[in-house]
Scaffold this motif. Structure first.
Motif, PDB file in Angstrom:
ATOM      1  N   HIS A  95      -3.978  -8.164   4.290  1.00  0.00           N
ATOM      2  CA  HIS A  95      -3.029  -8.901   3.463  1.00  0.00           C
ATOM      3  C   HIS A  95      -2.716 -10.253   4.091  1.00  0.00           C
ATOM      4  O   HIS A  95      -2.652 -10.398   5.300  1.00  0.00           O
ATOM      5  N   ARG A 120      -6.363   4.497  -1.682  1.00  0.00           N
ATOM      6  CA  ARG A 120      -7.700   4.762  -1.145  1.00  0.00           C
ATOM      7  C   ARG A 120      -8.156   6.174  -1.470  1.00  0.00           C
ATOM      8  O   ARG A 120      -9.299   6.385  -1.917  1.00  0.00           O
ATOM      9  N   SER A 162      -4.783 -11.289   0.480  1.00  0.00           N
ATOM     10  CA  SER A 162      -5.195  -9.917   0.203  1.00  0.00           C
ATOM     11  C   SER A 162      -6.710  -9.825   0.133  1.00  0.00           C
ATOM     12  O   SER A 162      -7.374 -10.671  -0.470  1.00  0.00           O
ATOM     13  N   GLU A 163      -7.248  -8.760   0.747  1.00  0.00           N
ATOM     14  CA  GLU A 163      -8.698  -8.549   0.756  1.00  0.00           C
ATOM     15  C   GLU A 163      -8.991  -7.065   0.881  1.00  0.00           C
ATOM     16  O   GLU A 163      -8.264  -6.326   1.548  1.00  0.00           O
ATOM     17  N   THR A 164     -10.051  -6.625   0.216  1.00  0.00           N
ATOM     18  CA  THR A 164     -10.542  -5.253   0.334  1.00  0.00           C
ATOM     19  C   THR A 164     -11.911  -5.297   0.994  1.00  0.00           C
ATOM     20  O   THR A 164     -12.768  -6.083   0.600  1.00  0.00           O
ATOM     21  N   GLU A 208       0.803  -1.223   0.000  1.00  0.00           N
ATOM     22  CA  GLU A 208       0.000   0.000   0.000  1.00  0.00           C
ATOM     23  C   GLU A 208       0.836   1.273   0.000  1.00  0.00           C
ATOM     24  O   GLU A 208       0.286   2.367   0.110  1.00  0.00           O
ATOM     25  N   ASN A 218      -6.284  -6.889  -3.345  1.00  0.00           N
ATOM     26  CA  ASN A 218      -6.135  -5.543  -2.791  1.00  0.00           C
ATOM     27  C   ASN A 218      -6.595  -4.501  -3.801  1.00  0.00           C
ATOM     28  O   ASN A 218      -7.021  -4.816  -4.910  1.00  0.00           O
ATOM     29  N   MET A 219      -6.525  -3.244  -3.405  1.00  0.00           N
ATOM     30  CA  MET A 219      -6.940  -2.157  -4.287  1.00  0.00           C
ATOM     31  C   MET A 219      -5.847  -1.898  -5.322  1.00  0.00           C
ATOM     32  O   MET A 219      -4.659  -2.078  -5.054  1.00  0.00           O
ATOM     33  N   SER A 254     -10.855  -0.514   3.652  1.00  0.00           N
ATOM     34  CA  SER A 254      -9.558  -0.929   4.170  1.00  0.00           C
ATOM     35  C   SER A 254      -9.049  -2.145   3.407  1.00  0.00           C
ATOM     36  O   SER A 254      -9.816  -2.835   2.729  1.00  0.00           O
ATOM     37  N   GLU A 255      -7.765  -2.376   3.527  1.00  0.00           N
ATOM     38  CA  GLU A 255      -7.133  -3.530   2.905  1.00  0.00           C
ATOM     39  C   GLU A 255      -6.485  -4.388   3.982  1.00  0.00           C
ATOM     40  O   GLU A 255      -5.967  -3.871   4.970  1.00  0.00           O
ATOM     41  N   SER A 265     -16.944  -7.333   0.924  1.00  0.00           N
ATOM     42  CA  SER A 265     -15.512  -7.622   0.811  1.00  0.00           C
ATOM     43  C   SER A 265     -15.236  -8.461  -0.421  1.00  0.00           C
ATOM     44  O   SER A 265     -16.097  -9.220  -0.883  1.00  0.00           O
TER      45      SER A 265
END
Length: 487
Positions: A397, A343, A400-402, A40, A338-339, A394-395, A334
């Protein structure tokens, strides 16, 4: 937290790393550089001492900041040490704090085409990528690298999956999709095509190695049977749950592995949007075909965008998962992966960068998303107008997840001023300004609400306050309220 602007605590985080550098530039600074770039982004502060027994940090400073900055640039541009230099000139600076000099490296999130950012391990004689995990820099796993490689290829989901035939696609899903497509695009020449030609036009099938038409990755996800999808991606899961009231378990659930429906992305979207419409009691401007975008209600538009955004931006790798959870106090959406942008950039809007462009294209044809890059911005704007708490994104790891969290407690004035389910129209500052131009009169909040049917009291207050701060209108206090007027 940022060391540069003084808003920090002396402890490391996902975005902040301290290094002592008393004896010169430490070599492990490049592990942190790689980790931040591949995750990030973050700040590396040189000149902070860590007590090895207590793990407490104290400011120590560096002996010669200018020399250290020169060494940073020398090593950053050494391709035998650093795989790619993504630092800009202003990303490495010195500053003085408490009479001591520090050097701060601001490492940006690397662009998707630049990842993985690697460094050379001389002992192992190979290039290694790192990722940030909380306060530590960890060597990237194969799953981490697979996600980075997938994001390198902007049209990866358009590729044909030769292991599958057309029988892997659910005819009922295709029929439902075509019905919605026809309602949304009645003039399209594709409406008269046979199914196979139609699927080719939208990107759901492509020519395989032998020249025959087979599902693309996006086509399998959109229209495939769940058992076919999981034979390719065993961890694939779409999950919608309503957990409201005092019940500890879900009250309503739609899950891709239940075996009583297709389990693909298109059917999941159409099924849960219907539930969310009922849940929020604010109907879309649709007919029985299920066309959902184009809602006249900004709240349901925002909910639609949150769901569609997760489905088209998810990373459908080994741990592919999209979850939608409705509770009494919030909506949580979710997706794995990741993004792709920071953000703040996503919230500002205007940047359209999707992980699965073909899947997004397929969903956009039925109005689920407009591909304009303004979805997150719209969600933030709507939630600020109607709800008492802002959204949170939020992210995490490993994996990885948003996560997007939308609190669903209405502003008190909105909840009381409008009948249940009544449409609320969003009005901007220009709409309010035109009220002054059309009447030339002094206006209060109540006057604006009368002239702009559907605007909430809170939104009228916010618009008037913004116009005053911009100098567009003046105001004076009468009793406990303000009256606004053009000078």
């Amino acid at each position: 937290m940022s060391f540069l602007n003084g808003q920090f605590e002396l402890k490391e985080s996902q975005h902040l790393e301290f290094k002592e550098a008393a004896g010169g530039l430490p070599l492990d600074v490049w592990e942190s550089y790689s980790a931040f770039a591949n995750t990030e982004g973050g700040e590396i502060v040189l000149g902070v001492h860590e007590d090895r027994s207590t793990h407490k940090f104290t400011l120590a400073g560096v002996p010669n900041a200018d020399e250290m900055i020169d060494e940073i640039w020398k090593q950053a541009n050494n391709s035998q040490l650093v795989g790619r230099n993504i630092l800009l000139p202003d990303d490495v600076v010195s500053l003085t704090r408490d009479g001591m000099e520090f050097v701060v490296m601001t490492v940006p999130r690397a662009e998707r085409e630049e990842k993985p950012i690697t460094i050379r391990d001389k002992k192992k004689k190979k290039d290694i990528a790192f990722v940030r995990r909380g306060t530590g820099d960890c060597e990237a796993t194969e799953n981490d690298l697979a996600l980075m490689r997938y994001d390198n290829a902007r049209n990866a989901d358009r590729g044909p999956l030769d292991r599958f035939g057309l029988a892997a696609l659910c005819p009922e899903t295709i029929r439902r999709y075509r019905q919605v497509f026809a309602g949304n695009k009645p003039g399209s020449p594709w409406n008269s095509d046979p199914d196979i030609d139609f699927l080719y036009h939208i990107g759901a099938v492509a020519k395989g190695r032998g020249g025959e038409l087979v599902p693309t990755m996006a086509g399998l996800l959109a229209f495939g049977y769940e058992y076919e999808i999981t034979s390719w991606r065993p961890g694939y899961l779409l999950d919608y749950r309503e957990e409201t009231g005092d019940a500890r378990r879900w009250e309503d659930r739609v899950v891709s592995q239940s075996g009583d429906w297709s389990g693909n992305v298109v059917d999941f979207y159409l099924m849960i949007i219907e539930r969310l419409k009922r849940r929020f009691k604010m109907p879309f401007s649709t007919d029985s075909t299920g066309v959902c975008h184009g809602s006249r209600n900004p709240i349901t538009e925002a909910v639609n965008e949150a769901v569609a955004n997760a489905l088209v931006h998810a990373y459908y790798g080994n741990d592919a998962c999209v979850r939608v959870l409705v509770s009494d106090d919030c909506l949580r959406v979710s997706n794995s992966g990741n993004m792709l942008v920071d953000r703040d950039v996503a919230i500002a809007g205007g940047v359209s960068d999707t992980r699965n462009p073909t899947l997004m294209r397929i969903m956009s044809f039925i109005g689920a998303t407009d591909r304009a890059g303004s979805g997150i911005e719209m969600i933030w704007s709507v939630w600020g107008d109607f709800f008492s708490a802002p959204p949170m994104i939020s992210e995490s790891h490993g994996p990885s997840e948003t996560l997007l969290v939308l609190p669903i407690e209405l502003h008190q004035d909105i909840a009381s001023d409008f009948p249940e389910g009544e449409q609320r129209i969003r009005h901007g500052e220009n709409d309010v300004l035109k009220c002054f131009e059309s009447t030339g009169a002094e206006l209060g909040v109540g006057d604006v609400m009368t002239m702009l049917p559907g605007i909430s009291k809170r939104t009228a207050q916010k618009r008037l306050k913004t116009l005053f701060e911009k100098g567009e209108v003046a105001r004076r206090k009468e009793g406990s309220a303000f009256v606004y007027f053009k000078e």
